[in-house]
Design a protein around this motif. Structure first.
Motif, PDB file in Angstrom:
ATOM      1  N   ALA A  87      50.545   4.392  66.566  1.00 38.01           N
ATOM      2  CA  ALA A  87      51.047   3.618  65.429  1.00 38.01           C
ATOM      3  C   ALA A  87      52.407   4.135  64.972  1.00 38.01           C
ATOM      4  O   ALA A  87      53.297   3.355  64.615  1.00 38.01           O
ATOM      5  N   ARG A  91      55.751   1.994  65.110  1.00 34.40           N
ATOM      6  CA  ARG A  91      56.536   1.787  63.885  1.00 34.40           C
ATOM      7  C   ARG A  91      58.028   1.974  64.136  1.00 34.40           C
ATOM      8  O   ARG A  91      58.863   1.274  63.584  1.00 34.40           O
ATOM      9  N   VAL A 103      53.855  -2.217  62.644  1.00 38.32           N
ATOM     10  CA  VAL A 103      53.225  -1.412  61.602  1.00 38.32           C
ATOM     11  C   VAL A 103      54.207  -1.358  60.426  1.00 38.32           C
ATOM     12  O   VAL A 103      55.234  -0.698  60.492  1.00 38.32           O
ATOM     13  N   ALA A 117      47.113   2.088  56.940  1.00 36.03           N
ATOM     14  CA  ALA A 117      48.283   1.383  57.470  1.00 36.03           C
ATOM     15  C   ALA A 117      48.185  -0.102  57.162  1.00 36.03           C
ATOM     16  O   ALA A 117      47.094  -0.671  57.104  1.00 36.03           O
ATOM     17  N   MET A 119      49.503  -3.572  58.809  1.00 36.92           N
ATOM     18  CA  MET A 119      50.003  -4.057  60.082  1.00 36.92           C
ATOM     19  C   MET A 119      50.041  -5.575  60.112  1.00 36.92           C
ATOM     20  O   MET A 119      49.445  -6.238  59.265  1.00 36.92           O
TER      21      MET A 119
END
Length: 220
Positions: A87, A91, A103, A117, A119
């Protein structure tokens, strides 16, 4: 002493409800300061109690959608889960590689490392369209790990498969380049963590319109 809310004879920790309300109000950073391990059944009851939509639960995480909000929320209670590393990689790189999930926010508890998170919301993909994809990625990663193939070779090896399998307006050569980049990251991660394995089964592939997205490629 923890306080609980009783719903249909079952308990929900009030601190879990409070944390989810922070998320609903858009304050993921503050919510991450209080995240802790809960039973998956408690999380599911709390999500339903607040009127959110449960999308899925795995070994280490829960994904849900808050009606009227942008994207989905993923809570991960294992800081060593390689999805967390993926992730963070996504990102940084999703803007230049559309095969990565977007993300928007990622926050970790300062001590226990658990993650919340936000998303993008993706669509499920037909199982038939991903048959063989995991084996292709395993083969690619193995070739790269053992020095049997260059990055260009990885791209070319995926090209024919993507052209043959994904006939819904997909640019095969572009897809192969994007997948090759992810495989290079995966291979480097596996080299540094020998217990990690490729986990590109069909449920970890999703769609953004007609774009293929690799959502969670590794597992312990």
């Amino acid at each position: 002493m923890r306080d609980y809310t009783m719903v249909d004879g079952r308990s929900i920790p009030n601190d879990l409800i409070d944390m989810l309300k922070l998320i609903a109000n858009g304050d993921l950073a503050k919510a991450a300061e209080s995240i802790r391990v809960y039973w998956s059944s408690e999380v599911e009851r709390a999500i339903n109690y607040l009127g959110f939509k449960m999308l899925g639960q795995g070994s280490f995480s829960t994904v849900f959608h808050i009606p009227g909000s942008d994207g989905v929320i993923k809570m991960n209670h294992n800081p060593d889960d390689h999805w967390v590393k993926y992730a963070k990689y996504a990102r940084i790189n999703a803007a230049i590689n559309p095969m990565l999930p977007k993300v928007f926010e990622l926050h970790q508890h300062p001590d226990n490392g658990m993650v919340i998170a936000r998303m993008e919301k993706l669509d499920a993909i037909d199982y038939v369209r991903t048959i063989g994809m995991r084996d292709v990625v395993v083969s690619l990663s193995g070739d790269l790990k053992h020095g049997q193939m260059s990055k260009r070779g990885i791209r070319n090896k995926t090209l024919k498969y993507l052209h043959d399998k994904f006939d819904f307006g997909y640019k095969g050569s572009y897809s192969a380049i994007n997948l090759a980049k992810i495989v290079v990251w995966m291979t480097n991660t596996i080299k540094a963590n020998p217990d990690v394995r490729v986990d590109c089964h069909y449920a970890n592939w999703m769609l953004r319109g007609h774009e293929l997205v690799l959502n969670d490629p590794l597992a312990d």
